[in-house]
Write an enzyme that holds these catalytic residues in place. Structure first.
Site, PDB file in Angstrom:
ATOM      1  N   TYR A   1       0.654  -1.388   0.061  1.00 27.07           N
ATOM      2  CA  TYR A   1      -0.692   0.114  -0.024  1.00 27.07           C
ATOM      3  C   TYR A   1       0.807   1.081  -0.254  1.00 27.07           C
ATOM      4  O   TYR A   1       0.760   2.272   0.905  1.00 27.07           O
ATOM      5  CB  TYR A   1      -0.842  -0.187   1.200  1.00 27.07           C
TER       6      TYR A   1
ATOM      7  N   TYR B   1     -13.756  -5.046   3.313  1.00 27.20           N
ATOM      8  CA  TYR B   1     -13.096  -5.289   2.736  1.00 27.20           C
ATOM      9  C   TYR B   1     -12.416  -6.517   3.966  1.00 27.20           C
ATOM     10  O   TYR B   1     -13.202  -6.863   5.204  1.00 27.20           O
ATOM     11  CB  TYR B   1     -12.420  -4.130   3.352  1.00 27.20           C
TER      12      TYR B   1
ATOM     13  N   ASP C   1     -16.754 -12.398   9.566  1.00 30.33           N
ATOM     14  CA  ASP C   1     -15.507 -11.980   8.949  1.00 30.33           C
ATOM     15  C   ASP C   1     -15.014 -11.373  10.377  1.00 30.33           C
ATOM     16  O   ASP C   1     -14.739  -9.648  10.468  1.00 30.33           O
ATOM     17  CB  ASP C   1     -14.805 -11.297   7.776  1.00 30.33           C
TER      18      ASP C   1
ATOM     19  N   LYS D   1      -5.360 -11.719  12.231  1.00 33.44           N
ATOM     20  CA  LYS D   1      -4.731 -10.352  12.813  1.00 33.44           C
ATOM     21  C   LYS D   1      -4.439 -11.100  14.164  1.00 33.44           C
ATOM     22  O   LYS D   1      -3.126 -11.342  14.457  1.00 33.44           O
ATOM     23  CB  LYS D   1      -5.614  -9.813  13.201  1.00 33.44           C
TER      24      LYS D   1
HETATM   25  N1  PMP Z   1     -10.698  -9.222   6.761  1.00 31.07           N
HETATM   26  C1  PMP Z   1     -10.700  -7.708   7.623  1.00 31.07           C
HETATM   27  C2  PMP Z   1     -12.123  -7.986   8.077  1.00 31.07           C
HETATM   28  C3  PMP Z   1      -9.743  -7.356   7.305  1.00 31.07           C
HETATM   29  O1  PMP Z   1      -9.850  -6.042   8.062  1.00 31.07           O
HETATM   30  C4  PMP Z   1      -8.590  -7.419   6.853  1.00 31.07           C
HETATM   31  C5  PMP Z   1      -7.486  -7.097   6.594  1.00 31.07           C
HETATM   32  N2  PMP Z   1      -7.493  -5.970   6.893  1.00 31.07           N
HETATM   33  C6  PMP Z   1      -8.906  -8.676   6.109  1.00 31.07           C
HETATM   34  C7  PMP Z   1      -9.644  -9.643   6.017  1.00 31.07           C
HETATM   35  C8  PMP Z   1      -7.293  -9.551   5.155  1.00 31.07           C
HETATM   36  O2  PMP Z   1      -6.332 -10.049   5.833  1.00 31.07           O
HETATM   37  P1  PMP Z   1      -5.252  -9.932   5.581  1.00 31.07           P
HETATM   38  O3  PMP Z   1      -4.530  -8.521   5.580  1.00 31.07           O
HETATM   39  O4  PMP Z   1      -4.453 -11.129   6.679  1.00 31.07           O
HETATM   40  O5  PMP Z   1      -4.866 -10.396   4.426  1.00 31.07           O
END
Ligand code: PMP
Length: 427
Positions: free
Chosen positions: A15, A142, A236, A265
Site C-alpha cells: 500500500y 473489505y 469476517d 490478525k
Molecule cells: N478481513 C478483514 C475484516 C480485514 O480487516 C482484513 C485486513 N485488514 C482482512 C480480511 C485481510 O487480512 P490480511 O491482511 O491478513 O490478508
C-alpha cells in the site's frame, strides 16, 4: 547506507507509492505499546501494527512459548500429519468461538481465511446437490487482497485495475444508523432469489471502510433473513475478533450466530501469520463422502504452522486473563470519555466507538484516501510520537490492550492537535 536507504534499494512496501513515499522508519525494538526506531525515537503503536497486536510488542510470555515450540517442532506438513499445538489451539478456539462452530481449518492470513470460507460455502451447495452461485456482501466492505476476497470487497480505487477480473457479487448498503430499513429491504429482495450461496460481513465494524459502525439489532435482522432463506452466513472477524469490540467476538453481541467465522490478525496476538476459517457441523459434514470429488481441495504449505499455533495459544492465555479483560474495559471507558469530550468540535462529522475501537471523522472538503490531508495528519502523528494511519478524514485508534493511560492520553492529545491542524488549514 543506513537501513532505510538499503530498504529503498531492494524492497517494495505494501500500500505504498514507492515513487513519492518518504523513506520508511526503521524499527529495531518493541516493548508494550511502544515501538523504538533506530534513531532512539519511540512511537505509541495506536493502530496495533495494522490491527494485529493485542498484548504489546515482544511479549515475554508469547516469546517464551514460541521459542519452546521452535526448539521442539518448527513445522510439519499438515496433510496426513498433525501436532499438539494445532489440536490444542483448535480445541480451545472452539470453546470461545460463537456457538455452532465445530471445525477449524487453518491457513496463513486474513485473505486466505476469507478465500477458504468462500470456497467452502460455494462447494457446500454443490456437495448437497443444490448448487448456488451468488454471494452477498456490504458495498463498502473489505475482506482482503486476494481475488476472491477482492471480489466480495468494495469496488474501490484499491481494486480498480482488477474490476473486470473479479466475480460478480450482490452488494447491499451498510446499515448505518438511520439507514437500516433500506438494507433490510435490499437483502430481503436478494434473498428471495433462489441462487444465493452466502452472505459475508464484517460484524458491527467495517474496518477499512473507515471504522464504519452499525448496530447488532440490524445485523440480527439480516442474519435472520439469511437463515430463513438458507443462505450461509460468514462472519469476517479478522479485525473484530479477540476482544476488539469489547466482547471476545463481535458475533457475541448477536442472537443469530454465523455458519462460518474467519480469523487472523489478533489470532496470534500479532506475533505470527496465521488464518483460521471455522465452520458448522452441517458444512463440514457435506464434505464427507466416499466420492473424492466432494473433498475440500485447498491447503497452504504453512497450514497450521506449529510456531504460529503456539503463539496463538499463548495469546489466548493472555487474552483470557482478568487483567486483559479489565484493560479492554478500561480502554473502552477512556475512549467513551474522550468521545464525549470532543462532541462539540465544530469540524467533527462523527465520533463513533465500539469497545476498544474509536473513530473520529472530520468534516472536510475532499475525503478520499488519496487526499493530502491524510499525509499531513499522518506525518503530524509521527512527529508527536504516535502511529495513527488516517483513512482520509477519519482517524481511528485500535490499540494493544496493554496501552497505558498516559500513552492513551498522548494519542488523544495528538488527535486534538490534528483537529487544530484541520481547523487551521481551513478544510
Ligand atoms: N478481513 C478483514 C475484516 C480485514 O480487516 C482484513 C485486513 N485488514 C482482512 C480480511 C485481510 O487480512 P490480511 O491482511 O491478513 O490478508
Amino acid at each position: 547506507m543506513n537501513l532505510a536507504q538499503r530498504d529503498h534499494h531492494v524492497i517494495w512496501h505494501p500500500y505504498t507509492q514507492m515513487k513519492t513515499a518518504p523513506l520508511p522508519i526503521p524499527i529495531v525494538r518493541g516493548e508494550g505499546a511502544l515501538l523504538y526506531a533506530e534513531d532512539g525515537k519511540s512511537y505509541v503503536d495506536a493502530v496495533a501494527s495494522w490491527w494485529v497486536n493485542l498484548h504489546g510488542h515482544a511479549h515475554p510470555y508469547i516469546a517464551q512459548k514460541v521459542a519452546e515450540q521452535l526448539q521442539t517442532l518448527e513445522h510439519v506438513i499438515f496433510a496426513g500429519f498433525t501436532h499438539p499445538a494445532a489440536v490444542t489451539f483448535a480445541e480451545r478456539l472452539l470453546q470461545i468461538l460463537p456457538q455452532g462452530q465445530r471445525r477449524i481449518f487453518y491457513s496463513d492470513n486474513g485473505s486466505t481465511a476469507v478465500e477458504v470460507a468462500l470456497k467452502m460455502a460455494i462447494q457446500y451447495w454443490q456437495n448437497v446437490g443444490t448448487p448456488k452461485k451468488k454471494i452477498i456482501a456490504f458495498r463498502d466492505s473489505y475482506h482482503g487482497d486476494t481475488f476472491g476476497a477482492m471480489s466480495v470487497s468494495a469496488r474501490s480505487a484499491f481494486t480498480a485495475p482488477f474490476w473486470s477480473y473479479l466475480f460478480e457479487v450482490e452488494f447491499v448498503d451498510v446499515p448505518i444508523p438511520g439507514r437500516e430499513e433500506e438494507t433490510v429491504k435490499q437483502l430481503e429482495t436478494l434473498a428471495r432469489a433462489e441462487d444465493v450461496a452466502a452472505f459475508i460481513y464484517e460484524p458491527l465494524v467495517l474496518g477499512t471502510a473507515g471504522m464504519v459502525m452499525y448496530s447488532p439489532d440490524v445485523l440480527d435482522r439480516l442474519l435472520a433473513i439469511c437463515q430463513e432463506h438458507h443462505i450461509l452466513t460468514i462472519a469476517d472477524e479478522v479485525m473484530t475478533g479477540f476482544g476488539r469490540t469489547g466482547l471476545t467476538f463481535a458475533s457475541d453481541y448477536l442472537e443469530h450466530k454465523p455458519d462460518m467465522v474467519t480469523l487472523s490478525k489478533g489470532l496470534t496476538g500479532g506475533t505470527m501469520a496465521l488464518g483460521v476459517t471455522s465452520c458448522s457441523t452441517a458444512i463440514y459434514d457435506s464434505f464427507l463422502h466416499k466420492d473424492k470429488s466432494k473433498t475440500f481441495f485447498h491447503g497452504h504449505s504453512y497450514t497450521a504452522n506449529p510456531v504460529a499455533c503456539s503463539a496463538g495459544l499463548a495469546s489466548m492465555d493472555l487474552l483470557l486473563q482478568p487483567e486483559t479483560q479489565q484493560n479492554i474495559m478500561r480502554i473502552s471507558r477512556s475512549h467513551a470519555a474522550f468521545a464525549s469530550g470532543i462532541a462539540s468540535w465544530p469540524n467533527l462529522k462523527q465520533v463513533r466507538q465500539q469497545g476498544t475501537i474509536l473513530a473520529v471523522e472530520f468534516e472536510v472538503g475532499a475525503t478520499s484516501y488519496f487526499s493530502n490531508l491524510r499525509d499531513t495528519l499522518y506525518n503530524y502523528g509521527l512527529e508527536q510520537g504516535v502511529i495513527l494511519r488516517p483513512l482520509g478524514n477519519i482517524i481511528y485508534i485500535i490499540p494493544p490492550y496493554c496501552i497505558t493511560e498516559e500513552q492513551l492520553d498522548q494519542v488523544y492529545q495528538t488527535i486534538r492537535g490534528m483537529q487544530q491542524l484541520i481547523l487551521g488549514s481551513g478544510s
